[in-house]
Design an enzyme around this catalytic site. Sequence first.
Site, PDB file in Angstrom:
ATOM      1  N   LYS A 204       0.865  -1.184   0.000  1.00 25.91           N
ATOM      2  CA  LYS A 204       0.000   0.000   0.000  1.00 25.91           C
ATOM      3  C   LYS A 204       0.896   1.227   0.000  1.00 25.91           C
ATOM      4  CE  LYS A 204      -3.532   2.434   2.618  1.00 25.91           C
ATOM      5  NZ  LYS A 204      -4.390   2.439   3.811  1.00 25.91           N
ATOM      6  N   LYS A 257      -2.137  -1.655  -3.887  1.00 25.29           N
ATOM      7  CA  LYS A 257      -2.995  -0.479  -3.778  1.00 25.29           C
ATOM      8  C   LYS A 257      -2.164   0.793  -3.876  1.00 25.29           C
ATOM      9  CE  LYS A 257      -6.030   1.535  -0.361  1.00 25.29           C
ATOM     10  NZ  LYS A 257      -6.564   1.426   0.982  1.00 25.29           N
TER      11      LYS A 257
HETATM   12  C1  PBG Z   1      -6.964   3.899   5.687  1.00 29.70           C
HETATM   13  C2  PBG Z   1      -7.370   3.604   4.320  1.00 29.70           C
HETATM   14  C3  PBG Z   1      -7.221   4.450   3.234  1.00 29.70           C
HETATM   15  C4  PBG Z   1      -7.784   3.790   2.160  1.00 29.70           C
HETATM   16  C5  PBG Z   1      -8.258   2.565   2.615  1.00 29.70           C
HETATM   17  N1  PBG Z   1      -7.972   2.457   3.943  1.00 29.70           N
HETATM   18  C6  PBG Z   1      -6.686   5.821   3.164  1.00 29.70           C
HETATM   19  C7  PBG Z   1      -5.312   6.069   3.616  1.00 29.70           C
HETATM   20  O1  PBG Z   1      -4.517   5.162   3.829  1.00 29.70           O
HETATM   21  O2  PBG Z   1      -5.005   7.248   3.751  1.00 29.70           O
HETATM   22  C8  PBG Z   1      -7.867   4.331   0.782  1.00 29.70           C
HETATM   23  C9  PBG Z   1      -8.997   3.833  -0.007  1.00 29.70           C
HETATM   24  C10 PBG Z   1      -9.351   4.680  -1.154  1.00 29.70           C
HETATM   25  O3  PBG Z   1      -8.756   5.739  -1.424  1.00 29.70           O
HETATM   26  O4  PBG Z   1     -10.283   4.274  -1.849  1.00 29.70           O
HETATM   27  N2  PBG Z   1      -6.241   2.871   6.293  1.00 29.70           N
HETATM   28 ZN    ZN Z   2      -5.601   3.546   8.296  1.00 27.02          ZN
END
Ligand code: PBG
Ligand code: ZN
Length: 334
Positions: A204, A257
């Site tokens: 991520k 992601k």
């Molecule tokens: C938070 C989380 C995020 C997303 C999923 N879980 C945002 C981040 O990490 O700032 C992003 C999902 C999306 O943008 O559709 N843990």
């Molecule tokens: Zn988070």
Amino acid sequence: MRFPIRRLRRLRKTAKMRSMIRETTLLPSDLVCPVFVQEGIDERITVESMPGIQRLPLSDVIGEVESIKSAGIPAIMLFGLPSSKDDAGSSAFDGDGIVQRAASEVSRAFGDDIVIMSDVCLCQYTLSGHCGVIRDGPGRGGGSPVIDNDSSLEVLAKIAVSQAESGVDVVSPSAMMDGQVSAIRTALDDSGFSDVLIMPHSAKHRSGFYSPFRDAAECAPQFGDRSTYQMPYTNAREAMLEIESDVEEGADIVMIKPALAYLDLVAEARRRLDLPVAAFSVSGEYALVRAAAAAGYVDGTQIALEILHSIKRAGADIIVTYFAKDVAGSLLAE
Ligand code: PBG
Ligand code: ZN
């Protein structure tokens, strides 16, 4: 040699011919539909940056899942917005928390007819908006706050167990803490949930593509950013290390992601692994298409289909996407 021996246009001669040589097929059964559920509201709240996406009151969740299911989509991913936040993020592991209540209603109503996935993280539930527990850091001119890895693991494990207790089938930790998969696996097994799957957000990235989500889920960090835990978008080998360590820790499905700007990583993970690979097509990917379509610059559905097929073509078995409901009908008709 007579020109040209190979005329690839022959393969494109008719629609039937084209359908026979089609290499990539996307089905509604490949998709996961995110669902935002908010505690303490009576009516749906529109997410301004994501036209078509709403936060639901608990009372609307069953109806929403019914429409997802009848579109042929096999899975939802629950994101919760609690009515109160604290330092410990305790509403995240409250047995009566918003995700837990939504999951138990859905699991009671649908049983095995829907796969319930849920986000496991702290940022929606902590005052800091960070994905882990905050502690005063050492040194460097005296104690700036840091996101503490190992104490966060205990909390993430507690969240996962409480979600499993309420009927979640697949927990999806998104905090990017080292060791989160093994901590959750151990806690689930110790609590009798050896059949609950873990689909971590393995690679991520710290991404500008998440901005609309922070509107949707009210989880923006209140200080600093997530660069001490989320990955830099410059590093593909490091992404493979993240994925491999999740596999070693017992991940059932790995996830990359965002998706669209990271297709090289999806393809590389597909080449390396025999486990299922998922990709999360995030809020910004959705918002860009919606905004361009609203301005009349592109055909939104056509672009969405093209993006989702590219993610599948790169090697994803599972795609989490905000377009799920919109495209499911056209996929069956293709
Ligand atoms: C938070 C989380 C995020 C997303 C999923 N879980 C945002 C981040 O990490 O700032 C992003 C999902 C999306 O943008 O559709 N843990
Ligand atoms: Zn988070």
